[in-house]
Design an enzyme around this catalytic site. Sequence first.
Site, PDB file in Angstrom:
ATOM      1  CB  VAL A 108      -0.941  -0.003   1.219  1.00  0.00           C
ATOM      2  CG1 VAL A 108      -1.737   1.290   1.279  1.00  0.00           C
ATOM      3  CG2 VAL A 108      -1.875  -1.202   1.161  1.00  0.00           C
ATOM      4  N   GLY A 109       1.886   1.250   0.842  1.00  0.00           N
ATOM      5  CA  GLY A 109       2.818   2.373   0.887  1.00  0.00           C
ATOM      6  C   GLY A 109       3.753   2.370  -0.305  1.00  0.00           C
ATOM      7  CG  ASP A 240       1.810  -4.431  11.881  1.00  0.00           C
ATOM      8  OD1 ASP A 240       2.084  -5.556  12.356  1.00  0.00           O
ATOM      9  OD2 ASP A 240       1.649  -4.229  10.663  1.00  0.00           O
ATOM     10  CG  HIS A 264       5.213  -4.341   8.280  1.00  0.00           C
ATOM     11  ND1 HIS A 264       5.962  -3.363   7.671  1.00  0.00           N
ATOM     12  CD2 HIS A 264       3.968  -4.198   7.775  1.00  0.00           C
ATOM     13  CE1 HIS A 264       5.217  -2.672   6.842  1.00  0.00           C
ATOM     14  NE2 HIS A 264       3.996  -3.167   6.889  1.00  0.00           N
ATOM     15  CB  ILE A 265       2.408  -9.824  10.828  1.00  0.00           C
ATOM     16  CG1 ILE A 265       2.109  -9.557  12.305  1.00  0.00           C
ATOM     17  CG2 ILE A 265       3.829 -10.318  10.636  1.00  0.00           C
ATOM     18  CD1 ILE A 265       2.127 -10.802  13.173  1.00  0.00           C
TER      19      ILE A 265
END
Length: 299
Positions: A108-109, A240, A264-265
């Site tokens: 997304v980023g 996250d 980051h999940i």
Amino acid sequence: MWCGRVALRRLQRIAVAPLKSCITGGLPGAVQREMSSLPRVYITRQIPPEGSHFFDLWDSDDVPVPRKELLQKVKGVDALLCVLTEKIDAELLDAAGPNLRVLSTMSVGFDHLSLEELKKRSVTSDLLPLVYGVNGEYGTTEIWYGDMGNMVLLRYSVMGNMVTLRYGKYVSMDELASQSDFLTVCCALTPETKDICNKDLFSKMKKTSIFINTSRGGVVHQEDLYEALSSGQIAGAGLDVTVPEPLPTSHPLFTLNNCVILPHIASASYTTRNAMSALAANNLLLGLKGQPMIKELKL
């Protein structure tokens, strides 16, 4: 990271040279010539094994492709499908060369993409169609929260809360901080948002408030967050994303019992990752055809 069935069937028609000799050696000459004329694609993470022999790809879900190998593998490709661990900058684009015309990122980023360098080279880029935060004003008081913001509100409502915020208004950061019981960050990392969550913001938050970041680690000044948590300025935090990722276990944030850190999940469900990979693949295919992408990043 699995592609959807339809996207996979389409991707299976795309070949990349050099194909493994054990594969091409058994194919008729006409088929080999046809395959060699198709666009070349490099994928930086695993796809389902049924289609993997049609691509050049980094065959691991556990560790990112080494930079040196990445720079070698992208030479001469027409399209690149990457994830956020790959830095797409001038060095990589120079290594890829003038054939590169489509970049699809399964994220997304887009802070891992050098937008100026892509613009210079007229490379078509895409990103997943999620809005990064509160943007797109409607009238004077109604706003669009973006897909992420709306999903946060949905989950808030189904957890049994009596009030669900449907319409809101833009407020200053000071008012946002002082009024929020839960401050959730869902914005993109840009030069304007880097370290936007800092000592000044935390000092204005309630002592009972919870800070949550699911966007990018660079949005938060981590030393200031540690001070806010350890001093009792805010009640707790859920992260996250961090800088770096993964965050070393020796980092002071891990010493706090009021801070929960995940690697980051937040999107790591089969349903979400399947949708992400299928969308990234379809975006790449549309770009190769010269058709508008489902979600194109305007440079």
